[in-house]
Scaffold this active site. Structure first.
Site, mmCIF file in Angstrom:
data_model
loop_
_atom_site.group_PDB
_atom_site.id
_atom_site.type_symbol
_atom_site.label_atom_id
_atom_site.label_comp_id
_atom_site.label_asym_id
_atom_site.label_seq_id
_atom_site.Cartn_x
_atom_site.Cartn_y
_atom_site.Cartn_z
ATOM 1 C CE LYS A 53 -8.580 6.207 -4.107
ATOM 2 N NZ LYS A 53 -8.879 5.449 -2.796
ATOM 3 C CG ASN A 90 -5.356 8.285 -6.006
ATOM 4 O OD1 ASN A 90 -5.348 7.780 -6.958
ATOM 5 N ND2 ASN A 90 -5.104 7.593 -4.965
ATOM 6 N N GLY A 136 -12.051 6.787 1.386
ATOM 7 C CA GLY A 136 -13.235 6.593 0.782
ATOM 8 C C GLY A 136 -14.380 6.298 1.423
ATOM 9 C CD GLU A 160 -7.356 2.504 -2.306
ATOM 10 O OE1 GLU A 160 -6.861 2.734 -3.616
ATOM 11 O OE2 GLU A 160 -8.207 3.372 -1.583
ATOM 12 C CD GLU A 212 -4.158 9.633 1.201
ATOM 13 O OE1 GLU A 212 -4.827 10.309 0.533
ATOM 14 O OE2 GLU A 212 -4.015 8.726 0.670
#
Ligand code: PEP
Length: 302
Positions: free
Chosen positions: A60, A58, A222, A145, A216
Site C-alpha cells: 500500500k 500489498n 486490515g 480501497e 478480499e
C-alpha cells in the site's frame, strides 16, 4: 496497522529480477523459466492443470528506501527457493524500480494501480506501458480501497477497462473483488462478487491467463477479522463455478483465486488447505519479515 520491519505501516504475484530474469510458470512443478516461456506454458494450460500457489504482498502507501531495503534483504535471505510458489510484492510507485533492483530474481514486483489506457494529458497518472517499461510485470487492480475510498470510488467498469488495457501491455493483474460488511450481512456476497467478475467478463474475452483473482471481503481487510476457511472456500468455489459457467472450464481450472483479508502466519495454513484457495493477497503482514511464513503455506498444497 503493523510495523514494516522497524517502521512502516499498512492498512488494511511474476516478474523480472535484479538480474532481469523473470519468475516461473504458474503450472506447478514446472522448472524455473523465463517470463516469455511462462506465458507460453500458461497459454497451453489444460483442464485440470495444477495451479501454482501464489502469494502477493500489498505494501500500500507505506515505506521508504531504507525500510524497503531492510525488508527485502530479509526476504532474499529467508524465503525458500521453489517452483511451487509464485511470490509478488506490491510496492508504491516511486519504489518499483528500486524494489525490483534489490529483490531476489524469482519474486515479482507489482504496482498498485494504473491508468485506464494509453498515456497523454492525464496529469498524475501512470500507464501500464510505463509499468512494463520499468520491469513491473504485475498490477493490483480493483482493490477495495480504490473501489470504496470516497476520494477514489473506482467503478466496476473503470477497473475492468484498466485490467484489459494492462494485460494488453503484458502486465498481469491481481483483480480484486469482495463484498462490504453490509452486503455480507444482507446475503449479497456471491451476487456482489459475480457482478464484479461480470464487469471483467464483459470486456476481457476468453483469455484469463494473465489474471489472478483476489477475493478480499472488505470487512476482513486490515481489521484482524479473517474470514473462516469455510467462509472463504464457499466464495472461492462460487467464483470458480462462475468462471466455468461464464468463461470456460479451462479458465475455471487454471485461474488462481487468492484470499485476502487479515491473512497472517497464524491463520494461513488452515486457509491454504482449502481446495479452491490458491494463495493469498496480504496487506499488513507483507510488511514484516515473517511474510515468509505465509509464503511457506504453499507446503499445504504439495
Ligand atoms: C489488502 O490490503 O489487500 C489486505 C488483504 O490487507 P490485510 O492483509 O492487511 O487485511
Amino acid at each position: 496497522m503493523q510495523a514494516f520491519v522497524t517502521g512502516f505501516s499498512a492498512s488494511g504475484a511474476a516478474g523480472r529480477g535484479n538480474d532481469g530474469v523473470a519468475a516461473k510458470s504458474h503450472i506447478r512443478g514446472a522448472p524455473h523459466v523465463t517470463h516469455a516461456r511462462r506465458v507460453a506454458r500458461v497459454a497451453t494450460l489444460s483442464m485440470g492443470a495444477d495451479r501454482v500457489f501464489f502469494v502477493g504482498g500489498n505494501w500500500k502507501c507505506n515505506g521508504s528506501k531504507s525500510e524497503i531495503k531492510t525488508l527485502v534483504e530479509s526476504f532474499n535471505k529467508d524465503a525458500p527457493t521453489t517452483s511451487d510458489v509464485e511470490v509478488v510484492v506490491g510496492a508504491p510507485l516511486p519504489y518499483l524500480e528500486y524494489t525490483r533492483g534489490l529483490l531476489r530474481s524469482d519474486w515479482g514486483v507489482s504496482a498498485q494501480n494504473c491508468w485506464i489506457g494509453k498515456g497523454g494529458a492525464y496529469t498524475g497518472e501512470v500507464t501500464a506501458d510505463m509499468l512494463a517499461d520499468v520491469g513491473t510485470d504485475w498490477v493490483i487492480l480493483g482493490h477495495s480501497e480504490r473501489r470504496n475510498l470516497p476520494e477514489l470510488k473506482e467503478s466496476d467498469a473503470t477497473i475492468a477497462t484498466k485490467t484489459v488495457y494492462a494485460i494488453s501491455k503484458g502486465v498481469s493483474v491481481m483483480y480484486c473483488i469482495g463484498e462490504l460488511l453490509e452486503e455480507r450481512e444482507s446475503g449479497q456476497t456471491i451476487a456482489v462478487c459475480e457482478r464484479q467478475l461480470k464487469a471483467l467478463g464483459d470486456v476481457i474475452g476468453s483469455d484469463w491467463s494473465k489474471i489472478v483473482i483476489a477475493y478480499e471481503p472488505v470487512w476482513a481487510i486490515g481489521t484482524g477479522k479473517v474470514a473462516t476457511p469455510e467462509q472463504a472456500e464457499e466464495v472461492h468455489e462460487a467464483i470458480r463455478k462462475w468462471l466455468a459457467a461464464n468463461v470456460s472450464q479451462q479458465v475455471a481450472d487454471s485461474t488462481r483465486i487468492l484470499y485476502g483479508g487479515s491473512v497472517s502466519p497464524a491463520n494461513c495454513d488452515e486457509l491454504a488447505k482449502k481446495p479452491n484457495i490458491d494463495g493469498f493477497l496480504v496487506g499488513g503482514a507483507s510488511l514484516k519479515p515473517d511474510f515468509v511464513k505465509i509464503v511457506e503455506s504453499y507446503k499445504q498444497k504439495v
